[in-house]
Design a protein around this motif. Structure first.
Motif, PDB file in Angstrom:
ATOM      1  N   ASP A 137      21.257  57.446  36.100  1.00 50.33           N
ATOM      2  CA  ASP A 137      22.251  57.904  37.075  1.00 50.33           C
ATOM      3  C   ASP A 137      23.683  57.818  36.553  1.00 50.33           C
ATOM      4  O   ASP A 137      24.633  57.819  37.326  1.00 50.33           O
ATOM      5  N   GLY A 138      23.832  57.740  35.232  1.00 46.34           N
ATOM      6  CA  GLY A 138      25.181  57.667  34.690  1.00 46.34           C
ATOM      7  C   GLY A 138      25.196  57.256  33.230  1.00 46.34           C
ATOM      8  O   GLY A 138      24.280  57.580  32.464  1.00 46.34           O
ATOM      9  N   PHE A 139      26.234  56.514  32.849  1.00 47.23           N
ATOM     10  CA  PHE A 139      26.421  56.118  31.456  1.00 47.23           C
ATOM     11  C   PHE A 139      26.991  54.708  31.385  1.00 47.23           C
ATOM     12  O   PHE A 139      27.515  54.188  32.370  1.00 47.23           O
ATOM     13  N   VAL A 140      26.905  54.120  30.201  1.00 48.45           N
ATOM     14  CA  VAL A 140      27.651  52.904  29.895  1.00 48.45           C
ATOM     15  C   VAL A 140      28.605  53.258  28.762  1.00 48.45           C
ATOM     16  O   VAL A 140      28.176  53.681  27.676  1.00 48.45           O
ATOM     17  N   LEU A 141      29.913  53.130  29.046  1.00 43.58           N
ATOM     18  CA  LEU A 141      30.931  53.407  28.040  1.00 43.58           C
ATOM     19  C   LEU A 141      31.391  52.104  27.408  1.00 43.58           C
ATOM     20  O   LEU A 141      31.540  51.088  28.095  1.00 43.58           O
ATOM     21  N   SER A 142      31.617  52.154  26.127  1.00 43.44           N
ATOM     22  CA  SER A 142      32.163  51.010  25.405  1.00 43.44           C
ATOM     23  C   SER A 142      33.629  51.293  25.102  1.00 43.44           C
ATOM     24  O   SER A 142      33.952  52.261  24.415  1.00 43.44           O
ATOM     25  N   TYR A 143      34.525  50.457  25.666  1.00 50.06           N
ATOM     26  CA  TYR A 143      35.966  50.658  25.488  1.00 50.06           C
ATOM     27  C   TYR A 143      36.495  49.530  24.605  1.00 50.06           C
ATOM     28  O   TYR A 143      36.357  48.353  24.942  1.00 50.06           O
ATOM     29  N   GLU A 144      37.099  49.889  23.478  1.00 55.12           N
ATOM     30  CA  GLU A 144      37.611  48.879  22.554  1.00 55.12           C
ATOM     31  C   GLU A 144      39.058  49.163  22.181  1.00 55.12           C
ATOM     32  O   GLU A 144      39.425  50.300  21.891  1.00 55.12           O
ATOM     33  N   THR A 145      39.871  48.117  22.211  1.00 54.00           N
ATOM     34  CA  THR A 145      41.241  48.182  21.703  1.00 54.00           C
ATOM     35  C   THR A 145      41.198  47.721  20.258  1.00 54.00           C
ATOM     36  O   THR A 145      40.791  46.584  19.976  1.00 54.00           O
ATOM     37  N   ASN A 146      41.600  48.596  19.347  1.00 50.70           N
ATOM     38  CA  ASN A 146      41.419  48.315  17.919  1.00 50.70           C
ATOM     39  C   ASN A 146      42.690  47.837  17.229  1.00 50.70           C
ATOM     40  O   ASN A 146      42.618  47.126  16.219  1.00 50.70           O
ATOM     41  N   LYS A 147      43.860  48.197  17.768  1.00 52.73           N
ATOM     42  CA  LYS A 147      45.110  47.830  17.099  1.00 52.73           C
ATOM     43  C   LYS A 147      46.251  47.859  18.102  1.00 52.73           C
ATOM     44  O   LYS A 147      46.321  48.761  18.937  1.00 52.73           O
ATOM     45  N   VAL A 148      47.118  46.868  18.031  1.00 54.33           N
ATOM     46  CA  VAL A 148      48.314  46.821  18.884  1.00 54.33           C
ATOM     47  C   VAL A 148      49.502  46.406  18.033  1.00 54.33           C
ATOM     48  O   VAL A 148      49.430  45.414  17.297  1.00 54.33           O
ATOM     49  N   THR A 149      50.589  47.170  18.106  1.00 57.24           N
ATOM     50  CA  THR A 149      51.821  46.814  17.409  1.00 57.24           C
ATOM     51  C   THR A 149      52.996  46.935  18.363  1.00 57.24           C
ATOM     52  O   THR A 149      52.947  47.706  19.331  1.00 57.24           O
ATOM     53  N   THR A 150      54.048  46.180  18.096  1.00 54.94           N
ATOM     54  CA  THR A 150      55.245  46.240  18.937  1.00 54.94           C
ATOM     55  C   THR A 150      56.483  45.958  18.106  1.00 54.94           C
ATOM     56  O   THR A 150      56.401  45.280  17.069  1.00 54.94           O
ATOM     57  N   ASP A 151      57.610  46.482  18.580  1.00 56.87           N
ATOM     58  CA  ASP A 151      58.881  46.176  17.929  1.00 56.87           C
ATOM     59  C   ASP A 151      59.672  45.130  18.723  1.00 56.87           C
ATOM     60  O   ASP A 151      60.845  44.894  18.456  1.00 56.87           O
ATOM     61  N   ALA A 152      59.010  44.494  19.697  1.00 62.66           N
ATOM     62  CA  ALA A 152      59.686  43.464  20.501  1.00 62.66           C
ATOM     63  C   ALA A 152      60.114  42.308  19.608  1.00 62.66           C
ATOM     64  O   ALA A 152      59.321  41.803  18.808  1.00 62.66           O
ATOM     65  N   LYS A 153      61.356  41.910  19.726  1.00 66.44           N
ATOM     66  CA  LYS A 153      61.854  40.798  18.927  1.00 66.44           C
ATOM     67  C   LYS A 153      61.186  39.496  19.361  1.00 66.44           C
ATOM     68  O   LYS A 153      60.709  39.366  20.487  1.00 66.44           O
ATOM     69  N   ALA A 154      61.171  38.542  18.448  1.00 70.34           N
ATOM     70  CA  ALA A 154      60.458  37.286  18.683  1.00 70.34           C
ATOM     71  C   ALA A 154      60.940  36.560  19.922  1.00 70.34           C
ATOM     72  O   ALA A 154      60.163  35.881  20.602  1.00 70.34           O
ATOM     73  N   ASP A 155      62.233  36.694  20.243  1.00 74.93           N
ATOM     74  CA  ASP A 155      62.773  35.963  21.395  1.00 74.93           C
ATOM     75  C   ASP A 155      62.786  36.801  22.680  1.00 74.93           C
ATOM     76  O   ASP A 155      63.320  36.367  23.702  1.00 74.93           O
ATOM     77  N   ASN A 156      62.192  37.994  22.628  1.00 72.23           N
ATOM     78  CA  ASN A 156      62.104  38.837  23.813  1.00 72.23           C
ATOM     79  C   ASN A 156      60.837  38.436  24.578  1.00 72.23           C
ATOM     80  O   ASN A 156      59.741  38.924  24.320  1.00 72.23           O
ATOM     81  N   PRO A 208      59.899  29.448  18.009  1.00 77.20           N
ATOM     82  CA  PRO A 208      59.748  28.185  18.743  1.00 77.20           C
ATOM     83  C   PRO A 208      60.586  28.131  20.018  1.00 77.20           C
ATOM     84  O   PRO A 208      60.244  27.417  20.963  1.00 77.20           O
ATOM     85  N   GLN A 209      61.660  28.941  20.058  1.00 81.16           N
ATOM     86  CA  GLN A 209      62.540  28.932  21.230  1.00 81.16           C
ATOM     87  C   GLN A 209      61.840  29.442  22.480  1.00 81.16           C
ATOM     88  O   GLN A 209      62.268  29.167  23.605  1.00 81.16           O
ATOM     89  N   LEU A 210      60.741  30.204  22.301  1.00 83.06           N
ATOM     90  CA  LEU A 210      59.989  30.676  23.464  1.00 83.06           C
ATOM     91  C   LEU A 210      59.463  29.498  24.275  1.00 83.06           C
ATOM     92  O   LEU A 210      59.405  29.545  25.504  1.00 83.06           O
ATOM     93  N   GLY A 211      59.079  28.439  23.572  1.00 84.94           N
ATOM     94  CA  GLY A 211      58.562  27.259  24.244  1.00 84.94           C
ATOM     95  C   GLY A 211      59.606  26.538  25.064  1.00 84.94           C
ATOM     96  O   GLY A 211      59.277  25.766  25.976  1.00 84.94           O
ATOM     97  N   GLN A 212      60.880  26.785  24.741  1.00 83.32           N
ATOM     98  CA  GLN A 212      61.968  26.187  25.521  1.00 83.32           C
ATOM     99  C   GLN A 212      62.262  27.003  26.768  1.00 83.32           C
ATOM    100  O   GLN A 212      62.732  26.472  27.767  1.00 83.32           O
ATOM    101  N   MET A 213      61.980  28.311  26.703  1.00 79.99           N
ATOM    102  CA  MET A 213      62.212  29.183  27.849  1.00 79.99           C
ATOM    103  C   MET A 213      61.074  29.094  28.869  1.00 79.99           C
ATOM    104  O   MET A 213      61.296  29.235  30.068  1.00 79.99           O
TER     105      MET A 213
END
Length: 298
Positions: free
Chosen positions: A65-84, A141-146
């Protein structure tokens, strides 16, 4: 005059009949579609952050009565700075899904119905979150202070529930959001997004392209409850005051929620989405965030 009116009615009826599209991708076991997406987020006080990812959707099983889909995230990149902090959390919320094979049970048209393996995914995601946090805190490390490590972890994992993952398959940038729908120009539907906000979506069809526009659709009482629950979570010391003065708070516009979304989908001959161009704005607690996304079949 009567002929003109009759012709106009016939023309309108013909347009309405043609301006509809049934989205039912062709699926056979082993089929795989690869997508690349880029999301540009304008974060208040933080500037612009870009998050890119690559994902795959494959037909793992064919059911009676349908299907089973396999959804996978293979790669993630960002330009967010470390303190953002916000940008890092948003990227981490996507990155935690890497390595997890999310199995989605669908109907015969590929409409997502439920998750088949959330317990396994939950364990994998929690382990991945700890590894990501180690990297984040080592690089900045400053993230831990925020924010404490536990609070950072909670922010990353907050929306990783079976219900929210299923809802994410229906958001405007999901390649399977339209599966199972017969969309037509002027058709509307109600839905609840991952943040629990009620929206109304309207469709417009032009050949193999579908545009969906969404906006908030909540009653005054529902909005009151949303404001109270949000304040209880974000600023519990102010919750009692907000409850007592909720009508004045709403009238003043001090705490306002608003969401607007639009997306245009291009559907291929096989029923699979070829591309998505989406844009949304989200106003919450006096802050406005805008997001632009593109998704492309590779």
């Amino acid at each position: 005059m009567k002929k003109t009116i009759l012709f106009s009615i016939m023309l309108t009826a013909a347009f309405a009949a043609n301006a509809q599209l049934k989205v039912s991708p062709k699926m056979t076991q082993g089929d795989q579609k690869n997508y690349a997406s880029t999301t540009v987020i304008n974060i208040p006080g933080q500037g612009t952050v870009t998050i890119s990812d690559e994902s795959s959707i494959s037909v793992a099983e064919v059911l009676s009565d349908g299907f089973v889909l396999s959804y996978e995230t293979n790669k993630v990149t960002t330009d967010a700075k470390a303190d953002n902090v916000i940008g890092q959390i948003m990227a981490a919320a996507q990155e935690v899904m890497m390595g997890s094979n999310v199995r989605i049970v669908t109907d015969k048209d590929g409409k997502p119905l439920r998750l088949d393996n959330f317990d396994i995914v939950k364990q994998q995601v929690a382990k991945k979150a700890d590894a990501i946090l180690d990297q984040m805190l080592k690089a900045a490390p400053q993230l831990g202070q925020m924010m404490s490590r536990d609070d950072l972890r909670n922010q990353i994992l907050e929306n990783i529930t079976a219900d929210n993952i299923l809802k994410s398959m229906q958001n405007i940038t999901s390649p399977i959001a339209l599966n199972g729908k017969t969309v037509m120009t002027g058709a509307q539907e109600d839905f609840v997004n991952e943040q629990g906000l009620k929206l109304k979506r309207m469709y417009f069809v032009n050949g193999n392209k579908v545009t969906a526009n969404s906006s908030m659709n909540m009653t005054k009482d529902e909005m009151k409850q949303l404001i109270i629950s949000t304040v209880e979570k974000a600023a519990p010391d102010q919750a009692a005051m907000i409850k007592q003065n909720i009508d004045q708070v709403m009238a003043s516009g001090m705490i306002k929620f608003d969401v607007k979304e639009t997306a245009t989908y291009e559907i291929g001959d096989d029923g699979w989405v070829k591309s998505i161009n989406g844009e949304s704005t989200n106003e919450s607690m006096g802050q406005s965030m805008s997001v632009k996304s593109t998704v492309t079949l590779q």
